[in-house]
Design an enzyme around this catalytic site. Structure first.
Site, PDB file in Angstrom:
ATOM      1  N   TYR A  14       0.940  -1.306  -0.221  1.00  0.00           N
ATOM      2  CA  TYR A  14      -0.344  -0.644   0.108  1.00  0.00           C
ATOM      3  C   TYR A  14       0.907   1.847  -0.157  1.00  0.00           C
ATOM      4  O   TYR A  14       0.999   2.309  -0.140  1.00  0.00           O
ATOM      5  CB  TYR A  14      -1.335  -0.341   1.338  1.00  0.00           C
ATOM      6  CG  TYR A  14      -1.688  -1.369   1.456  1.00  0.00           C
ATOM      7  CD1 TYR A  14      -2.990  -1.115   0.041  1.00  0.00           C
ATOM      8  CD2 TYR A  14      -1.572  -2.470   1.798  1.00  0.00           C
ATOM      9  CE1 TYR A  14      -3.527  -1.896   0.267  1.00  0.00           C
ATOM     10  CE2 TYR A  14      -2.518  -3.189   2.215  1.00  0.00           C
ATOM     11  CZ  TYR A  14      -3.779  -2.915   1.071  1.00  0.00           C
ATOM     12  OH  TYR A  14      -4.509  -4.093   1.853  1.00  0.00           O
ATOM     13  N   HIS A  19      -4.512   6.288  -1.073  1.00  0.00           N
ATOM     14  CA  HIS A  19      -5.260   6.062   0.002  1.00  0.00           C
ATOM     15  C   HIS A  19      -4.145   5.961   1.979  1.00  0.00           C
ATOM     16  O   HIS A  19      -4.061   6.615   1.737  1.00  0.00           O
ATOM     17  CB  HIS A  19      -5.921   4.960  -0.034  1.00  0.00           C
ATOM     18  CG  HIS A  19      -6.771   4.539   0.134  1.00  0.00           C
ATOM     19  ND1 HIS A  19      -7.730   5.592   1.201  1.00  0.00           N
ATOM     20  CD2 HIS A  19      -8.168   4.021   1.166  1.00  0.00           C
ATOM     21  CE1 HIS A  19      -8.598   5.814   1.515  1.00  0.00           C
ATOM     22  NE2 HIS A  19      -9.145   4.141   1.686  1.00  0.00           N
ATOM     23  N   TYR A  61      -5.037  -0.514   9.651  1.00  0.00           N
ATOM     24  CA  TYR A  61      -5.522  -0.545   8.324  1.00  0.00           C
ATOM     25  C   TYR A  61      -6.821   0.364   7.997  1.00  0.00           C
ATOM     26  O   TYR A  61      -7.591   1.017   9.663  1.00  0.00           O
ATOM     27  CB  TYR A  61      -6.202  -1.696   7.811  1.00  0.00           C
ATOM     28  CG  TYR A  61      -5.241  -2.833   7.348  1.00  0.00           C
ATOM     29  CD1 TYR A  61      -4.887  -2.914   6.103  1.00  0.00           C
ATOM     30  CD2 TYR A  61      -5.006  -3.884   8.129  1.00  0.00           C
ATOM     31  CE1 TYR A  61      -4.023  -3.591   5.994  1.00  0.00           C
ATOM     32  CE2 TYR A  61      -4.306  -4.708   8.155  1.00  0.00           C
ATOM     33  CZ  TYR A  61      -3.211  -4.149   6.650  1.00  0.00           C
ATOM     34  OH  TYR A  61      -1.976  -5.633   6.854  1.00  0.00           O
ATOM     35  N   ASN A  63      -9.886   1.211   8.255  1.00  0.00           N
ATOM     36  CA  ASN A  63     -11.271   0.933   8.506  1.00  0.00           C
ATOM     37  C   ASN A  63     -11.259   1.198  10.176  1.00  0.00           C
ATOM     38  O   ASN A  63     -12.517   1.158  10.547  1.00  0.00           O
ATOM     39  CB  ASN A  63     -12.447  -0.192   7.958  1.00  0.00           C
ATOM     40  CG  ASN A  63     -12.347   0.006   6.793  1.00  0.00           C
ATOM     41  OD1 ASN A  63     -12.321   0.403   5.802  1.00  0.00           O
ATOM     42  ND2 ASN A  63     -12.882  -1.683   5.691  1.00  0.00           N
ATOM     43  N   ASN A 109     -13.235   6.423   4.431  1.00  0.00           N
ATOM     44  CA  ASN A 109     -13.237   4.514   5.725  1.00  0.00           C
ATOM     45  C   ASN A 109     -12.814   5.544   7.049  1.00  0.00           C
ATOM     46  O   ASN A 109     -13.717   5.047   8.636  1.00  0.00           O
ATOM     47  CB  ASN A 109     -13.736   3.161   5.101  1.00  0.00           C
ATOM     48  CG  ASN A 109     -14.969   2.719   4.170  1.00  0.00           C
ATOM     49  OD1 ASN A 109     -16.485   3.058   4.851  1.00  0.00           O
ATOM     50  ND2 ASN A 109     -14.869   1.969   3.494  1.00  0.00           N
TER      51      ASN A 109
END
Length: 190
Positions: A14, A19, A61, A63, A109
């Site tokens: 990632y 993001h 993460y 969320n 999120n």
């Protein structure tokens, strides 16, 4: 005290994604300030400190970002008005930076999680990452890396965001918006 939080997802897969632009700003702030790592398992993230400045990358993460933030805020008695969250925003073109306190999560999120765990009235540094052509492509778009052509702009944007972030404790929201918002890029004017 000021707690800067960059939103993103942990792990090399990632690292350069849209993001994770918040993580990149925190990495730059840590490098520029010489902050030292004070992470603890209970924080569920990488936490760095330099004087009264705290820099957090939640490792829960996206969320569940709010869980990590709440743990750090509770431990150090940091108030909501001293929280600055740096995050990607697909509703803004790449190279744009906007600031706001409170409001909707806009479907993000990470923001939804923060709102749930600590409340909504914190400063958001919204970093534009562009938007996919179709709404059905949002997840794959934000989890994809920037293109090589975009990467130079992203580096300039991260530098600028880190520079502005350190000024935030001494500025009002109106000053921040009027002096340091970017429209369409670092070279695109304010």
């Amino acid at each position: 005290m000021t707690l800067y939080v960059g939103l993103g997802n942990p792990g090399p897969a990632y690292e350069k994604t849209r993001h994770n632009i918040g993580f990149r700003v925190i990495d730059r702030l840590v490098a520029e300030t010489g902050a030292r790592n004070i992470s603890k398992k209970a924080f569920e993230g990488e936490l760095y400190r330099q004087g009264n400045l705290f820099f957090l990358k939640p490792l829960t993460y996206m969320n569940l970002s709010g869980r990590s933030i709440k743990a750090v805020m509770n431990f150090f008695k940091i108030s909501l008005e001293d929280l600055v969250v740096v995050h990607d925003d697909i509703d803004l073109p790449l190279g744009t930076i906007r600031y706001k306190v409170g409001g909707s999560s806009g479907g993000h999120n990470g923001l939804k999680s923060i709102d749930e765990y600590v409340g909504k009235e914190y400063l958001r540094m919204r970093m534009g990452v562009g938007k996919p052509t179709r709404k059905s492509e949002v997840v794959s778009y934000v989890l994809a890396p920037f293109t090589p052509e975009e990467e130079a702009e992203v580096e300039r944007l991260v530098d600028y965001a880190a520079e502005v972030a350190l000024k935030i404790p001494s500025l009002s929201l109106d000053e921040l918006k009027s002096r340091y918002s970017l429209k369409g890029g670092v070279d695109g004017g304010t």
